[in-house]
Write a protein that holds these residues in place. Structure first.
Motif, PDB file in Angstrom:
ATOM      1  N   ARG A   1      -0.508   3.586  -6.917  1.00  0.00           N
ATOM      2  CA  ARG A   1      -1.475   4.490  -6.292  1.00  0.00           C
ATOM      3  C   ARG A   1      -1.289   4.554  -4.772  1.00  0.00           C
ATOM      4  O   ARG A   1      -2.199   4.944  -4.052  1.00  0.00           O
ATOM      5  CB  ARG A   1      -2.897   4.038  -6.614  1.00  0.00           C
ATOM      6  N   GLY A   2      -0.117   4.160  -4.326  1.00  0.00           N
ATOM      7  CA  GLY A   2       0.156   4.136  -2.899  1.00  0.00           C
ATOM      8  C   GLY A   2       0.482   5.494  -2.313  1.00  0.00           C
ATOM      9  O   GLY A   2       0.509   6.524  -3.007  1.00  0.00           O
ATOM     10  N   LEU A   3       0.753   5.488  -1.027  1.00  0.00           N
ATOM     11  CA  LEU A   3       0.984   6.739  -0.305  1.00  0.00           C
ATOM     12  C   LEU A   3       2.207   7.486  -0.819  1.00  0.00           C
ATOM     13  O   LEU A   3       2.175   8.711  -0.981  1.00  0.00           O
ATOM     14  CB  LEU A   3       1.134   6.438   1.187  1.00  0.00           C
ATOM     15  N   LEU A   4       3.293   6.760  -1.079  1.00  0.00           N
ATOM     16  CA  LEU A   4       4.527   7.434  -1.473  1.00  0.00           C
ATOM     17  C   LEU A   4       4.384   8.108  -2.832  1.00  0.00           C
ATOM     18  O   LEU A   4       4.773   9.282  -3.002  1.00  0.00           O
ATOM     19  CB  LEU A   4       5.680   6.424  -1.501  1.00  0.00           C
TER      20      LEU A   4
ATOM     21  N   SER B   1       3.545   7.913 -11.925  1.00  0.00           N
ATOM     22  CA  SER B   1       3.864   7.058 -10.784  1.00  0.00           C
ATOM     23  C   SER B   1       5.154   6.286 -11.025  1.00  0.00           C
ATOM     24  O   SER B   1       5.413   5.804 -12.132  1.00  0.00           O
ATOM     25  CB  SER B   1       2.723   6.069 -10.524  1.00  0.00           C
TER      26      SER B   1
ATOM     27  N   THR C   1       1.600   9.047  -4.203  1.00  0.00           N
ATOM     28  CA  THR C   1       0.625  10.129  -4.043  1.00  0.00           C
ATOM     29  C   THR C   1       1.275  11.370  -3.457  1.00  0.00           C
ATOM     30  O   THR C   1       1.044  12.500  -3.934  1.00  0.00           O
ATOM     31  CB  THR C   1      -0.533   9.675  -3.145  1.00  0.00           C
ATOM     32  N   TRP C   2       2.102  11.195  -2.439  1.00  0.00           N
ATOM     33  CA  TRP C   2       2.791  12.335  -1.832  1.00  0.00           C
ATOM     34  C   TRP C   2       3.737  13.013  -2.824  1.00  0.00           C
ATOM     35  O   TRP C   2       3.794  14.243  -2.893  1.00  0.00           O
ATOM     36  CB  TRP C   2       3.575  11.874  -0.604  1.00  0.00           C
TER      37      TRP C   2
ATOM     38  N   SER D   1       0.825  -1.217   0.000  1.00  0.00           N
ATOM     39  CA  SER D   1       0.000   0.000   0.000  1.00  0.00           C
ATOM     40  C   SER D   1       0.855   1.262   0.000  1.00  0.00           C
ATOM     41  O   SER D   1       0.435   2.312  -0.490  1.00  0.00           O
ATOM     42  CB  SER D   1      -0.928   0.003   1.217  1.00  0.00           C
ATOM     43  N   MET D   2       2.052   1.173   0.512  1.00  0.00           N
ATOM     44  CA  MET D   2       2.950   2.324   0.542  1.00  0.00           C
ATOM     45  C   MET D   2       3.638   2.551  -0.805  1.00  0.00           C
ATOM     46  O   MET D   2       3.773   3.697  -1.266  1.00  0.00           O
ATOM     47  CB  MET D   2       4.016   2.121   1.636  1.00  0.00           C
TER      48      MET D   2
ATOM     49  N   ASP E   1       1.685  15.025  -5.225  1.00  0.00           N
ATOM     50  CA  ASP E   1       1.141  16.225  -4.592  1.00  0.00           C
ATOM     51  C   ASP E   1       2.206  17.301  -4.405  1.00  0.00           C
ATOM     52  O   ASP E   1       1.902  18.505  -4.468  1.00  0.00           O
ATOM     53  CB  ASP E   1       0.525  15.865  -3.229  1.00  0.00           C
TER      54      ASP E   1
END
Length: 269
Positions: free
Chosen positions: A116-119, A132, A121-122, A111-112, A125
């Motif tokens: 589409r994981g957190l990393l 990706s 996404t950050w 998930s990280m 942003d």
């Protein structure tokens, strides 16, 4: 002596029934399925695909061992020689991973690191990337996941060695005008060599047989020995090949253990 033998016999019997007998059964299968002989071993040691899996496993395990031991050394220094608050927080960070299953950790890294994981996404942003980054289904993800799992295991032999360092030697080196960096490299680090070797031995042997983390984070693109054995047993019915690979793996790990333990004993003396 008799009392010692009487007490140790139940343990030896348990180990023999739990490990030795199954291993002998696997060894017998490796010489008899599908045909009696050494054909399975010849295939394992000559097939280019199998050899590539073996070399990939050794390479990844070596990288994981280096990363884990270095990270564990830093963590152990904070745990053993840090301030009280730092020691307490570090000890908590060491113990918490033991309460989380290897499967949960692997899914957490998926998930990280996924597209589409957190990393990702950050990073998007923050405007650092437009597309990706591919951080799963490759060796990078496998190394990260395996290292995260194995670092806490490397901490304990290192902690023992660091706690046994004679402070008087460090004080003497400081009194002779050596800098902190020189004291660390030429005095402190060699005095903890037994812990480094012990941690290296522990991490490398554990990593050789890893299955869940490489299977999930590698996504079939970075197959290691354990996953290959699984494929031969459950998806491509070649039990003799799987047994031969298992025997080779056991002998290799046993040889590594003997060599490193001999070296470990010499350094410890």
């Amino acid at each position: 002596m008799r009392a010692f033998l009487f007490l140790i016999c139940p343990l030896l019997l348990f180990l023999g029934c739990s490990y030795l007998l199954p291993f002998l059964g696997i060894m017998q299968l490796s010489f008899s399925d599908p045909d009696p002989g050494l054909a399975q071993y010849r295939h394992v040691l000559s097939d280019p695909l199998t050899l590539s899996v073996i070399w990939r496993t050794l390479r990844i395990c070596a990288i994981v061992t280096v990363v884990s031991v270095i990270a564990a050394y830093i963590i152990t220094l904070l745990w053993v020689r840090g301030r009280p608050l730092v020691r307490s927080l570090t000890e908590l960070c060491i113990m918490i991973p033991f309460w989380i299953s290897v499967l949960s950790r692997a899914f957490g890294w998926m998930s990280m690191l996924s597209n589409r994981g957190l990393l990702n996404t950050w990073l998007k942003d923050l405007g650092l990337i437009d597309a990706s980054l591919q951080m799963t289904r490759n060796e990078f993800a496998v190394v990260i996941g395996m290292s995260h799992y194995l670092i806490p295991f490397a901490v304990f032999p290192l902690a023992t060695a660091i706690r046994n360092v004679d402070e008087r030697v460090l004080t003497a080196a400081d009194g002779m005008g050596a800098s902190r960096l020189r004291i660390f490299w030429q005095v402190f680090l060699p005095m903890t060599a037994s812990g480094i070797i012990g941690a290296t031995l522990l991490v490398f042997v554990f990593s050789i047989g890893f299955f869940v983390t490489p299977a999930l984070l590698g996504g079939g693109q970075s197959v290691l020995i354990a996953e290959l054995i699984y494929l031969w047993i459950f998806q491509i019915p070649q039990w003799g090949m799987a047994a031969a690979m298992s025997v080779i793996l056991m002998i290799a790990v046993g040889g590594i253990l003997v060599l490193l333990m001999r070296r470990y004993g010499e350094v410890a003396k």
